[in-house]
Write a protein that holds these residues in place. Structure first.
Motif, PDB file in Angstrom:
ATOM      1  N   GLN A 283      11.297   4.945   4.210  1.00 40.84           N
ATOM      2  CA  GLN A 283      12.246   6.000   3.871  1.00 40.84           C
ATOM      3  C   GLN A 283      12.802   5.705   2.491  1.00 40.84           C
ATOM      4  OE1 GLN A 283      13.192   8.845   5.618  1.00 40.84           O
ATOM      5  NE2 GLN A 283      14.274   9.342   3.727  1.00 40.84           N
ATOM      6  N   MET A 284      12.623   6.647   1.581  1.00 37.77           N
ATOM      7  CA  MET A 284      13.047   6.457   0.192  1.00 37.77           C
ATOM      8  C   MET A 284      14.121   7.485  -0.152  1.00 37.77           C
ATOM      9  SD  MET A 284       9.356   5.732  -1.617  1.00 37.77           S
ATOM     10  CE  MET A 284       8.791   7.427  -1.414  1.00 37.77           C
ATOM     11  N   ASN A 285      15.296   7.018  -0.437  1.00 38.34           N
ATOM     12  CA  ASN A 285      16.420   7.869  -0.805  1.00 38.34           C
ATOM     13  C   ASN A 285      16.851   7.590  -2.237  1.00 38.34           C
ATOM     14  OD1 ASN A 285      16.458   8.845   1.870  1.00 38.34           O
ATOM     15  ND2 ASN A 285      17.894   7.246   2.512  1.00 38.34           N
ATOM     16  N   SER A 286      17.621   8.504  -2.789  1.00 40.40           N
ATOM     17  CA  SER A 286      18.147   8.344  -4.157  1.00 40.40           C
ATOM     18  C   SER A 286      17.032   7.957  -5.127  1.00 40.40           C
ATOM     19  CB  SER A 286      19.249   7.275  -4.178  1.00 40.40           C
ATOM     20  OG  SER A 286      20.292   7.609  -3.292  1.00 40.40           O
ATOM     21  N   LEU A 287      15.952   8.692  -5.059  1.00 38.49           N
ATOM     22  CA  LEU A 287      14.787   8.364  -5.877  1.00 38.49           C
ATOM     23  C   LEU A 287      15.076   8.526  -7.362  1.00 38.49           C
ATOM     24  CD1 LEU A 287      12.083   9.867  -3.551  1.00 38.49           C
ATOM     25  CD2 LEU A 287      12.069   7.529  -4.440  1.00 38.49           C
ATOM     26  N   LYS A 288      14.440   7.650  -8.134  1.00 38.68           N
ATOM     27  CA  LYS A 288      14.593   7.637  -9.582  1.00 38.68           C
ATOM     28  C   LYS A 288      13.234   7.838 -10.244  1.00 38.68           C
ATOM     29  CE  LYS A 288      18.148   4.034  -9.096  1.00 38.68           C
ATOM     30  NZ  LYS A 288      18.549   2.650  -9.505  1.00 38.68           N
ATOM     31  N   PRO A 289      13.200   8.326 -11.473  1.00 37.30           N
ATOM     32  CA  PRO A 289      11.906   8.482 -12.158  1.00 37.30           C
ATOM     33  C   PRO A 289      11.104   7.183 -12.199  1.00 37.30           C
ATOM     34  CG  PRO A 289      13.592   9.691 -13.323  1.00 37.30           C
ATOM     35  CD  PRO A 289      14.301   8.916 -12.247  1.00 37.30           C
ATOM     36  N   GLU A 290      11.781   6.062 -12.292  1.00 36.21           N
ATOM     37  CA  GLU A 290      11.066   4.787 -12.336  1.00 36.21           C
ATOM     38  C   GLU A 290      10.447   4.389 -10.999  1.00 36.21           C
ATOM     39  OE1 GLU A 290      14.194   5.409 -13.355  1.00 36.21           O
ATOM     40  OE2 GLU A 290      15.529   3.699 -12.925  1.00 36.21           O
ATOM     41  N   ASP A 291      10.693   5.155  -9.957  1.00 35.96           N
ATOM     42  CA  ASP A 291      10.018   4.932  -8.674  1.00 35.96           C
ATOM     43  C   ASP A 291       8.642   5.593  -8.639  1.00 35.96           C
ATOM     44  OD1 ASP A 291      13.190   5.423  -7.079  1.00 35.96           O
ATOM     45  OD2 ASP A 291      12.176   3.503  -7.428  1.00 35.96           O
ATOM     46  N   THR A 292       8.313   6.355  -9.664  1.00 32.91           N
ATOM     47  CA  THR A 292       7.018   7.019  -9.729  1.00 32.91           C
ATOM     48  C   THR A 292       5.890   5.993  -9.735  1.00 32.91           C
ATOM     49  OG1 THR A 292       7.893   8.953 -10.877  1.00 32.91           O
ATOM     50  CG2 THR A 292       5.537   8.491 -11.134  1.00 32.91           C
ATOM     51  N   ALA A 293       4.961   6.139  -8.792  1.00 32.13           N
ATOM     52  CA  ALA A 293       3.861   5.188  -8.646  1.00 32.13           C
ATOM     53  C   ALA A 293       2.964   5.640  -7.504  1.00 32.13           C
ATOM     54  CB  ALA A 293       4.388   3.789  -8.352  1.00 32.13           C
ATOM     55  N   VAL A 294       1.839   4.977  -7.380  1.00 34.46           N
ATOM     56  CA  VAL A 294       1.044   5.083  -6.166  1.00 34.46           C
ATOM     57  C   VAL A 294       1.560   4.021  -5.203  1.00 34.46           C
ATOM     58  CG1 VAL A 294      -1.241   4.933  -5.130  1.00 34.46           C
ATOM     59  CG2 VAL A 294      -0.975   5.933  -7.413  1.00 34.46           C
ATOM     60  N   TYR A 295       1.870   4.437  -3.992  1.00 33.90           N
ATOM     61  CA  TYR A 295       2.416   3.537  -2.980  1.00 33.90           C
ATOM     62  C   TYR A 295       1.316   3.174  -1.977  1.00 33.90           C
ATOM     63  CZ  TYR A 295       7.150   4.117  -4.671  1.00 33.90           C
ATOM     64  OH  TYR A 295       8.283   4.079  -5.448  1.00 33.90           O
ATOM     65  N   PHE A 296       1.190   1.872  -1.728  1.00 36.69           N
ATOM     66  CA  PHE A 296       0.174   1.341  -0.830  1.00 36.69           C
ATOM     67  C   PHE A 296       0.836   0.617   0.334  1.00 36.69           C
ATOM     68  CE2 PHE A 296      -3.471   1.879  -3.649  1.00 36.69           C
ATOM     69  CZ  PHE A 296      -2.895   1.867  -4.908  1.00 36.69           C
ATOM     70  N   CYS A 297       0.273   0.774   1.524  1.00 38.46           N
ATOM     71  CA  CYS A 297       0.687  -0.099   2.615  1.00 38.46           C
ATOM     72  C   CYS A 297      -0.331  -1.216   2.748  1.00 38.46           C
ATOM     73  CB  CYS A 297       0.865   0.652   3.920  1.00 38.46           C
ATOM     74  SG  CYS A 297      -0.613   1.385   4.611  1.00 38.46           S
ATOM     75  N   ALA A 298       0.125  -2.358   3.258  1.00 41.39           N
ATOM     76  CA  ALA A 298      -0.709  -3.540   3.353  1.00 41.39           C
ATOM     77  C   ALA A 298      -0.375  -4.305   4.622  1.00 41.39           C
ATOM     78  CB  ALA A 298      -0.497  -4.434   2.135  1.00 41.39           C
ATOM     79  N   ALA A 299      -1.384  -4.998   5.153  1.00 42.87           N
ATOM     80  CA  ALA A 299      -1.230  -5.725   6.411  1.00 42.87           C
ATOM     81  C   ALA A 299      -1.626  -7.184   6.251  1.00 42.87           C
ATOM     82  CB  ALA A 299      -2.091  -5.073   7.491  1.00 42.87           C
ATOM     83  N   ASP A 300      -0.789  -8.045   6.826  1.00 41.91           N
ATOM     84  CA  ASP A 300      -1.020  -9.495   6.802  1.00 41.91           C
ATOM     85  C   ASP A 300      -1.050 -10.000   8.242  1.00 41.91           C
ATOM     86  OD1 ASP A 300       1.058 -12.358   6.004  1.00 41.91           O
ATOM     87  OD2 ASP A 300      -1.123 -12.229   6.237  1.00 41.91           O
ATOM     88  N   PHE A 301      -2.223 -10.421   8.697  1.00 45.61           N
ATOM     89  CA  PHE A 301      -2.375 -10.909  10.066  1.00 45.61           C
ATOM     90  C   PHE A 301      -1.648 -12.242  10.218  1.00 45.61           C
ATOM     91  CE2 PHE A 301      -4.332 -10.873  14.148  1.00 45.61           C
ATOM     92  CZ  PHE A 301      -4.486 -12.204  14.487  1.00 45.61           C
ATOM     93  N   THR A 302      -0.879 -12.371  11.298  1.00 43.92           N
ATOM     94  CA  THR A 302      -0.126 -13.606  11.498  1.00 43.92           C
ATOM     95  C   THR A 302       0.175 -13.835  12.965  1.00 43.92           C
ATOM     96  OG1 THR A 302       1.915 -14.777  10.935  1.00 43.92           O
ATOM     97  CG2 THR A 302       2.064 -12.399  11.162  1.00 43.92           C
ATOM     98  N   GLY A 303       0.291 -15.113  13.328  1.00 42.24           N
ATOM     99  CA  GLY A 303       0.703 -15.455  14.681  1.00 42.24           C
ATOM    100  C   GLY A 303       2.180 -15.737  14.764  1.00 42.24           C
TER     101      GLY A 303
END
Length: 129
Positions: free
Chosen positions: A82-102
């Motif tokens: 959830q992204m609120n109060s967005l700013k021009p400097e937030d402009t980007a491609v957003y990626f999700c990533a997963a790290d397997f862990t026990g």
């Protein structure tokens, strides 16, 4: 193999909000710490936020603290930002990533892209001034 698919990006005016989603195709979603990164044109991929396996621990980049909230729904195999109060400097491609862990707690190091095994294709967020 885990497939991650982001959605929810778009064009928004400064001060507005967006909610990104990342759907994971795995039955073991709750074995992954999940994170959001972003990459602006000509820049490196930067850490945004991370959430632990069961959602009880989070960390944020200083640039988004107090404005962004990361969360997850393990029953739906989905990660959110959830992204609120967005700013021009937030402009980007957003990626999700997963790290397997026990482990049920976040590691000391969470901001290095190389520590994540699986990545989505990204979703564009553009914030106009």
């Amino acid at each position: 193999q885990v497939q991650l698919v982001e959605s929810g990006g778009g064009l928004v005016q400064a001060g507005g909000s967006l909610r990104l989603s990342c759907a994971a195709s795995t039955r073991t979603f709750n074995y992954y710490n999940m994170a959001w990164f972003r990459q602006a044109p000509g820049k490196e991929r930067d850490f945004v936020a991370v959430v632990s396996r069961f959602g009880d621990s989070t960390r944020y980049a200083d640039s988004v603290k107090g404005r962004f909230t990361i969360s997850r729904d393990n029953a739906e195999n989905t990660l959110y930002l959830q992204m609120n109060s967005l700013k021009p400097e937030d402009t980007a491609v957003y990626f999700c990533a997963a790290d397997f862990t026990g482990s049920t707690s976040l590691p000391v190091r969470v901001a290095q892209p190389n520590d994540y095994q699986y990545w989505g294709q990204g979703t564009q967020v553009t914030v106009s001034s």
